[in-house]
Design an enzyme around this catalytic site. Structure first.
Site, PDB file in Angstrom:
ATOM      1  NE  ARG A   1       6.888 -10.950  59.604  1.00 19.65           N
ATOM      2  CZ  ARG A   1       7.289 -12.170  59.987  1.00 19.65           C
ATOM      3  NH1 ARG A   1       6.898 -12.786  60.858  1.00 19.65           N
ATOM      4  NH2 ARG A   1       7.741 -11.916  59.750  1.00 19.65           N
ATOM      5  CB  THR A   2       0.527  -9.543  55.263  1.00 24.44           C
ATOM      6  OG1 THR A   2       1.507  -8.792  57.012  1.00 24.44           O
ATOM      7  CG2 THR A   2      -0.543  -8.820  55.288  1.00 24.44           C
TER       8      THR A   2
ATOM      9  NE  ARG B   1       2.595  -4.844  52.410  1.00 23.17           N
ATOM     10  CZ  ARG B   1       3.132  -5.613  53.361  1.00 23.17           C
ATOM     11  NH1 ARG B   1       4.309  -6.773  53.298  1.00 23.17           N
ATOM     12  NH2 ARG B   1       2.605  -6.265  54.941  1.00 23.17           N
TER      13      ARG B   1
ATOM     14  CE  LYS C   1       4.247 -11.025  30.011  1.00 20.34           C
ATOM     15  NZ  LYS C   1       3.142 -11.836  29.673  1.00 20.34           N
TER      16      LYS C   1
ATOM     17  CG  HIS D   1       0.768  -3.218  57.889  1.00 20.38           C
ATOM     18  ND1 HIS D   1      -0.574  -3.741  57.486  1.00 20.38           N
ATOM     19  CD2 HIS D   1       1.686  -3.658  57.601  1.00 20.38           C
ATOM     20  CE1 HIS D   1      -0.046  -5.277  57.382  1.00 20.38           C
ATOM     21  NE2 HIS D   1       0.994  -5.360  57.327  1.00 20.38           N
TER      22      HIS D   1
END
Lengths: 320, 210
Positions: free
Chosen positions: A54-55, A104, A82, A134
């Site tokens: 969604r975000t 995020r 890595k 958020h």
């Protein structure tokens, strides 16, 4: 303000400015051509260290509707696997000339580090960090509530479920109390964070007592991936006591809204018939998310000051 | 949600306040009063009807903030004379401006297109002051994203000259020769409390439309 890191950074005027701007941009969703030239030639990087549907899609749609160039980065399949550090990833982005970074991250505080370390010059938007915040989710939730209920002053909002792990709950408490709403967190004691008594909200362990005097009930996802201890005896018991089913929904006032930030565990915190009912605005939340994120990107990137607060007092224009 | 629930942000209030203060504080010259504005709008309404042989296909789109109110008033006059009329709306051009990056972020205005759309119609853009022409350029670009009008015309209450683009108005309330360092301030009852057009000395950083 150059970054959007926390819903608590917004004062009432700034929060209302974002919501009003989003209201204007929401109209765009009904037009055949859903695009504005405003951020043409700007580069926005979606820096996602944690899974999201969604975000990420919402930020990508928002950026594209403002004609910005979007670079999507997800940790899976990148040099992060890595062992590349956040700093080196940030320096790479800076070298590419990103104007804004939407981040995020699974660690609380990562966006703050990115914004204030001096690694990059661009605007940083927090798209969810660990169990911290958020802010754009809180903004879109407030936006959705206002579309149905009008001004939020004195409105009662119940946020139910896994508050402990929820960045959505934390950002919503900060923003909704700024906007004058009364928030009650409802959860088993094990799922309320330490220090919650200092938050600007009430708490309760009893969902049935709270529901009849609630204008909005927001169900939180039970975050299985963060459940590393026995927070409740069984999923069934949790669902019995804190799940929203048809019987509980009937106890809500006539006008009350049912919200969920997604993704839902149907049958766990919310039953399927409630999620699909007319009271539920869960799908609308997604639509509104694009408008909110457009507003945030516009306010951070479009002007010379690139600042939410510079829009407010006319006198400051002299500095530009 | 209606905007009435919350004030539209301090910005607008601040604009109004600074407007009033500077106008009063300086040797402002009044150019049009309430009756002059009313007469100019009536004449513009009739000119629009004459040019387009009626108003069936005419859609008036006001540019926020004062253009919207002017469009509404012209629309009233057209409806009073003519039976069928394409309608009145608003067109916010903020997102299409070419000076966004040069100034602090602007507050967005409202866009409202009449139900029947603008495809094949004659769109008359309405604004308070025509100056550099850049607002109108932005409006023309904005129209591209909404539809394809048969023709676009421009009505302004005041044309103050100093164009920076090859744009001209079709309907003008008053041609007002001004110096570049002057400001034209249009006040309307709905947004500013009074009805007037005055010329004032320009502030160090002025407004886009004046």
């Amino acid at each position: 303000m150059k970054h959007l890191l926390s819903a608590g950074d917004l004062d009432r005027d700034e929060a209302l400015l974002v919501l009003e701007t989003a209201e204007k941009l929401r109209e765009l969703a009904d037009r055949p051509i859903k695009k504005l030239p405003t951020l043409r030639g700007r580069t926005i990087v979606n820096l996602f260290f944690e899974d999201s549907t969604r975000t990420r899609i919402s930020f990508e749609a928002a950026a594209k509707r403002l004609s910005a160039d979007v670079i999507n980065f997800s940790a899976k399949g990148s040099s992060v696997e890595k062992g590349e550090s956040l700093k080196d990833t940030a320096l790479t982005l800076e070298a590419m000339g990103a104007d804004a970074v939407v981040v995020r991250h699974q660690s609380s505080g990562a966006p703050h580090r990115l914004a204030h370390s001096g690694w990059i010059q661009s605007c940083v938007v927090n798209a969810g960090d660990g169990s911290h915040e958020h802010p754009t989710q809180a903004l879109l939730d407030a936006f959705t509530m206002r579309r149905h209920l009008g001004a939020l002053d004195g409105r009662r909002v119940a946020i139910v479920g896994d508050v402990l792990h929820s960045r959505v709950a934390r950002s919503n408490v900060l923003l909704l109390s700024t906007l004058g709403a009364e928030v009650t967190l409802v959860a088993p004691p094990t799922l309320l964070p330490v220090g919650v008594e200092r938050w600007t909200c009430a708490t309760s362990y009893d969902l049935d007592a709270v529901l009849p005097k609630t204008d909005v009930v927001m169900m939180l996802r039970v975050q299985r991936e963060r459940m590393n201890a026995a927070f409740f005896p069984s999923a069934r018991e949790y669902s019995r006591r804190y799940g929203l089913d048809a019987a509980r929904m009937a106890a809500l006032p006539e006008h009350a809204l049912v919200m969920h930030p997604g993704p839902m565990n149907r049958g766990m915190e919310i039953s399927a018939d409630v999620a699909d009912s007319t009271r539920s605005v869960i799908v609308e939340q997604v639509t509104n998310g694009v408008a909110i994120r457009m507003a945030v990107l516009y306010l951070l990137l479009a002007g010379a000051g690139s600042a939410v607060d510079d829009t407010v007092p006319e006198q400051r224009r002299g500095r530009a | 949600m209606t905007p009435a629930h919350d004030p539209p942000g301090k910005a607008k209030a601040a604009v109004g306040a600074s407007r009033a203060v500077t106008v009063q504080g300086e040797a402002a010259r009044s150019v049009l009063d309430e009756a002059d504005i009313a007469r100019a709008l009536t004449r513009i309404a009739h000119e629009i009807l004459e040019r387009n042989k009626g108003a069936r296909e005419v859609v008036l789109l006001g540019i926020p903030t004062r253009g919207v109110e002017l469009a509404r008033r012209i629309g009233e006059r057209i409806s009073a004379v003519e039976g069928s009329f394409g309608g009145v709306g608003a067109l916010d051009v903020t997102m299409y401006r070419d000076d966004l990056r040069l100034r602090p972020t602007r507050v967005l205005g409202h866009t409202e297109i009449p139900e029947s759309g603008i495809d094949g119609k004659v769109v008359v853009l309405v604004d308070d002051v025509l100056f550099s022409g850049r607002t109108i350029r932005a409006a023309l670009t904005a129209l591209d994203d909404i539809g394809r009008p048969r023709a676009v015309q421009l009505a302004v209450l005041v044309d103050r000259g100093h164009r920076e683009l090859p744009i001209r108005a079709d309907f003008v309330g008053k041609n007002l020769p001004t110096a570049a360092d002057e400001r034209v301030v249009v006040s309307l009852r709905e947004s500013d409390g009074g009805e007037s057009v005055v010329i004032a000395k320009r502030e160090p950083v002025g407004e886009g439309t004046s």
